[in-house]
Enzyme design. Structure first.
Site, PDB file in Angstrom:
ATOM      1  N   LEU A  82       0.822  -1.160   0.321  1.00 50.23           N
ATOM      2  CA  LEU A  82      -0.274   0.260   0.147  1.00 50.23           C
ATOM      3  C   LEU A  82       0.606   0.929  -0.126  1.00 50.23           C
ATOM      4  O   LEU A  82       1.957   1.383   0.074  1.00 50.23           O
ATOM      5  CB  LEU A  82      -1.308  -0.082   1.004  1.00 50.23           C
ATOM      6  N   CYS A  86       3.764   7.132  -4.278  1.00 49.00           N
ATOM      7  CA  CYS A  86       5.104   7.793  -3.766  1.00 49.00           C
ATOM      8  C   CYS A  86       5.690   7.171  -3.304  1.00 49.00           C
ATOM      9  O   CYS A  86       6.885   8.256  -3.079  1.00 49.00           O
ATOM     10  CB  CYS A  86       4.058   9.163  -2.714  1.00 49.00           C
ATOM     11  N   CYS A  91       7.574  10.494  -4.665  1.00 52.99           N
ATOM     12  CA  CYS A  91       7.817  11.345  -3.482  1.00 52.99           C
ATOM     13  C   CYS A  91       9.206  11.549  -3.271  1.00 52.99           C
ATOM     14  O   CYS A  91      10.063  12.036  -2.976  1.00 52.99           O
ATOM     15  CB  CYS A  91       6.742  12.486  -3.185  1.00 52.99           C
ATOM     16  N   HIS A 143       7.986   0.688   2.113  1.00 54.28           N
ATOM     17  CA  HIS A 143       7.001  -0.474   1.781  1.00 54.28           C
ATOM     18  C   HIS A 143       6.361  -1.039   2.804  1.00 54.28           C
ATOM     19  O   HIS A 143       4.919  -1.000   3.015  1.00 54.28           O
ATOM     20  CB  HIS A 143       6.746  -0.563   0.542  1.00 54.28           C
ATOM     21  N   PHE A 518      14.473  32.443  16.376  1.00 49.51           N
ATOM     22  CA  PHE A 518      16.004  32.910  15.716  1.00 49.51           C
ATOM     23  C   PHE A 518      17.500  32.524  15.204  1.00 49.51           C
ATOM     24  O   PHE A 518      17.021  31.707  16.404  1.00 49.51           O
ATOM     25  CB  PHE A 518      15.645  34.092  16.260  1.00 49.51           C
TER      26      PHE A 518
END
Ligand SMILES: Cc1cc2nc3c(=O)[nH]c(=O)nc-3n(C[C@H](O)[C@H](O)[C@H](O)COP(=O)(O)OP(=O)(O)OC[C@H]3O[C@@H](n4cnc5c(N)ncnc54)[C@H](O)[C@@H]3O)c2cc1C
Ligand SMILES: NC(=O)c1ccc[n+]([C@@H]2O[C@H](COP(=O)([O-])OP(=O)(O)OC[C@H]3O[C@@H](n4cnc5c(N)ncnc54)[C@H](OP(=O)(O)O)[C@@H]3O)[C@@H](O)[C@H]2O)c1
Length: 538
Positions: A82, A86, A91, A143, A518
């Site tokens: 599943l 990607c 990706c 996977h 910062f």
């Protein structure tokens, strides 16, 4: 549905560490048959509320959500895992290659400085194949996590390594029939989520050895040599990301694009300052970019030797020699696999859906890359979830009009809201805040500086990046933000949400009120410098 078929894993605990090698075994030998995780009738005898065809981002997230809402789902995928394209070929490898591009760029720019070796002149090359093979070695684990989590934590039912076919539209029983792994499964609703596949340009030579796309370059039998000279066709995200990677490894790269880089049809709200910064930074790194250029032929006998292209204004033809061609020419949705359902499609073959993700056929939903709009993970996941919610009777609308966007060159390039040009068309008093400021060359500005660009600033390289904020000077609302540098992508998820969803809009004054961590990218402090009175450019 009681008889076991394929490898029945219902009720069997497969440890996470075993899933990766198991998936790899199935990938090497797809004939091993389906992996089946289906509840027997004594555990659950309800009809399926929905069968999700395709278990990528859209199908898996939709399935998980439907389960969580108390429904019964089945997801069927032709791959033995599943998660879809990607983690397999899109990706995740893109991020691996883009991270390599960034590190290699750093090594080149910092050659002979501080502790850095002379990468630019001595080492010169990184192996594309070694980076690709490193990704392939670890892919099974990614996977495996999807299969493990979906079974053990999300309680999903699935059939993997089995192609699904719709065989019956809703019959007298009101159920749809789907055939997979030699069985027919029935459900009250269908969710179509099989995505899109790469499209090759219609020119001779696309089948030659050495012509690859994002998927085929991962095949060790297809890309089995170290390329030295590459031509990339296309000017969108894929072309920019893979082109930047190839060049950074030392594989000399030419990009041929019809539209200007980043002015392709799929990319919206692109600010010209940002676009030019990206393009010029790529050219500084040696990438040869030709826009207004369309391919005529990919040349070669057995393997590719060059690309012939045409200047779209003068119609003059030129040939660039190369040993690899990378096609970044977009994708086509796989809607033809559902032709028998008679769904309404747009001209490019996307399945048309309403805001609930329902298609023109009642009870049939579609999501992810199959439907119009951005082909991005957020849309795939949210559209899958929207379909699930509506199937479970929770009326939900989803419109993917406003979203943050990004790509990688050797930088992170991130944007949200309106470009300056778009803002000027809609507002009469547009104010911009920029780094480097207008009239200051990048070489004279060490800013914007932050994590990832400290040494670029230290060395006065003019490579730190670009920051821009576009504001409506009257309402003081922030209309758009653009950034080219490092480490701000996550911030843009939330900035985008504030710009588009904060009641009344998110103002420069509110940005100035943000407590910055910062040293950060610079937006809060720059807005603070300007919000004392009437807003002016900075
Ligand atoms: C190179 C590249 C890089 C990308 N990088 C990013 C990124 O960084 N960030 C981002 O947000 N997006 C990125 N994307 C986009 C993203 O990958 C897609 O939007 C997303 O994967 C789409 O999910 P999906 O579920 O619609 O389709 P997919 O993930 O493609 O899933 C479709 C599934 O259907 C299965 N299937 C196909 N046919 C059948 C059948 N007949 N029966 C059963 N199953 C079938 C397939 O095996 C697959 O698992 C990238 C895309 C590309 C091409
Ligand atoms: N988030 C990310 O980082 C990421 C990364 C990669 C991909 N993606 C997604 O994946 C999808 C695919 O991306 P993509 O960049 O491959 O596709 P894309 O955005 O559709 O761009 C395709 C490019 O190929 C060109 N092209 C198409 N057909 C051509 C032809 N016949 N001849 C020459 N040029 C041709 C297009 O030119 P014209 O525009 O001139 O037509 C455009 O430059 C996109 O939706 C993208 O959003 C996301």
């Amino acid at each position: 549905m009681t008889e076991p078929f394929g490898t029945d894993i219902w009720g069997k605990f497969i440890p996470l560490a075993e899933w990766g090698p198991l998936v790899d075994e199935y990938l090497q030998d797809p004939a091993k048959g389906p992996i089946v995780n289906i509840a027997p009738p004594e555990v659950d005898d309800r009809e399926y509320d929905a069968i999700f065809i395709g278990g990528g981002a859209a199908g898996r997230f939709g399935s998980a959500f439907l389960r969580a809402r108390g429904g019964r789902q089945l997801v069927i995928d032709k791959w033995p895992f599943l998660g879809g394209s990607c983690p397999h070929e899109a990706c995740v490898p893109h991020h691996v290659f883009s991270e390599a591009a960034r590190m290699l760029d750093y090594a080149r720019l910092m050659s002979n400085k501080y502790w850095c070796e002379d990468y630019e002149n001595v080492k010169k090359r990184a192996s594309i194949l070694a980076i690709r093979d490193g990704f392939l070695r670890s892919r099974g684990a990614a996977h495996g996590i999807m299969n493990f989590q979906s079974k053990e934590q999300l309680n999903m039912e699935y059939v993997l390594n089995a192609e699904a076919k719709v065989v019956e539209a809703a019959g007298p029983d009101g159920l749809f029939g789907v055939e997979a792994a030699g069985r027919i499964f029935k459900a009250k609703n269908l969710v179509l989520a099989i995505g899109a596949r790469p499209t090759a340009p219609d020119v001779p030579g696309t089948g030659l050895k050495g012509v690859v796309n994002f998927a085929t370059m991962l095949d060790p039998e297809w890309l089995d040599f170290e390329p030295n000279r590459c031509v990339v066709i296309g000017g969108g995200k894929t072309a920019i990301e893979y082109g930047s990677f190839f060049q950074a490894t030392g594989c000399s790269t030419t990009i041929l694009t019809r539209s200007q880089l980043m002015r392709t049809k799929g990319l919206i709200h692109v600010d010209e300052d940002m676009r030019l910064w990206v393009e010029n930074a790529m050219k500084r790194r040696g990438i040869d970019i030709h826009d207004n250029s369309e391919p005529v032929s990919i040349d070669g006998v057995d393997r590719v030797s060059g690309v012939t292209y045409r200047d779209m204004t003068t119609h003059e033809q030129f040939t660039v020699e190369c040993d690899m061609v990378f096609l970044g020419t977009g994708e086509t949705p796989l809607s033809d696999q559902f032709a028998t359902l008679g769904l309404d499609l747009d001209a490019k073959g996307h399945i048309l859906v309403d805001k609930t993700m329902q298609t023109s056929v009642p009870g049939v939903y579609a999501c992810g890359d199959m439907i119009p709009g951005a082909r991005e993970m957020f849309k795939a996941r949210k559209s899958g979830v929207t379909a699930a919610r509506n199937i479970m009777g929770e009326y939900t609308e989803y419109e993917h009009e406003n979203y943050p966007d990004f790509l990688h060159s050797t930088y992170e390039v991130v944007w949200t809201g309106l470009s300056e040009e778009e803002a000027r068309q809609q507002y009469s008093n547009v104010v911009t805040i920029k780094l480097p400021p207008d009239g200051v060359s990048r070489e004279d500005s060490a800013l914007p500086v932050g994590d990832g660009s400290m040494f670029f600033a230290l060395e006065g390289m003019g490579e730190a990046g670009l920051l821009k904020s576009v504001i409506d000077g009257d309402s003081r609302k922030i209309l758009g933000l653009q950034f080219v540098a490092f480490g701000v992508r996550n911030a843009f998820q939330y900035l985008d949400y504030l710009i588009h969803k904060w009641p009344g809009g998110f103002t420069a004054d509110q940005m100035a009120d943000v407590n910055e961590l910062f040293l950060n990218e610079g937006y809060p402090q720059l807005h603070r410098l300007r919000v004392g009175g009437a807003l002016r450019d900075l």
